[in-house]
Design a protein around this motif. Structure first.
Motif, short mmCIF file in Angstrom:
data_model
loop_
_atom_site.label_atom_id
_atom_site.label_comp_id
_atom_site.label_asym_id
_atom_site.label_seq_id
_atom_site.Cartn_x
_atom_site.Cartn_y
_atom_site.Cartn_z
N ARG A 171 -12.22 20.19 13.43
CA ARG A 171 -11.46 18.94 13.24
C ARG A 171 -12.18 18.05 12.23
O ARG A 171 -11.55 17.44 11.37
CB ARG A 171 -11.28 18.21 14.55
N VAL A 204 -6.08 26.04 21.96
CA VAL A 204 -7.38 26.46 22.45
C VAL A 204 -7.13 27.16 23.79
O VAL A 204 -6.45 26.61 24.65
CB VAL A 204 -8.32 25.26 22.67
N GLU A 263 -14.03 23.31 18.12
CA GLU A 263 -12.94 22.35 17.94
C GLU A 263 -13.46 21.08 17.27
O GLU A 263 -12.85 20.58 16.31
CB GLU A 263 -12.29 22.02 19.29
N ILE A 323 -6.04 21.99 14.67
CA ILE A 323 -6.22 22.89 15.81
C ILE A 323 -4.88 22.98 16.53
O ILE A 323 -4.39 22.00 17.08
CB ILE A 323 -7.32 22.38 16.78
#
Length: 118
Positions: free
Chosen positions: A23, A32, A19, A29
């Motif tokens: 990013r 998750v 992540e 994103i």
């Protein structure tokens, strides 16, 4: 247009690292999750461009990966093998190396780009 990415992990450290990296590379994103019961419905609902998963997910949930590809026909599933430093791409495109540049390229290639203005 930023790639829409869902991270489906078998190990929480994998998710946090991916992540952060994605990013930083400008990816959006959209979710998750670690548990299949949570991940698959969220993926099917959010329809990301790419699902990034680890080897644990691939090994333990191959039918779920197949279902995601079947339902979200344009999705690309990248499975990263951090031990072997490799990447497998599920969408008929083949595979590539596990370097960050190759991962970012594989994600960006999954995003349909707008035609240039005339």
């Amino acid at each position: 247009m930023a790639a829409r990415v869902f991270i489906w992990y078998g190990h929480p450290l994998f998710a946090r690292a991916m992540e952060t990296l994605l990013r930083r590379e400008g990816m959006e994103i959209v979710g998750v999750a670690g548990e299949t019961a949570e991940a698959v419905p969220a993926i099917l609902q959010s329809r990301p461009d790419v699902v990034v998963a680890d080897r644990i997910v691939e090994r333990e949930h191959p039918l779920a990966i197949a279902e995601i590809i079947r339902v979200c026909q344009r999705v690309r599933v990248l499975v990263l093998d951090l031990i072997e430093d490799g990447m497998r791409i599920y969408d008929g495109q083949g595979s590539g190396a596990g370097k960050l540049e190759a991962i970012v390229q594989a994600i960006e290639e999954a995003v349909p780009h707008a035609a240039p203005a005339a």
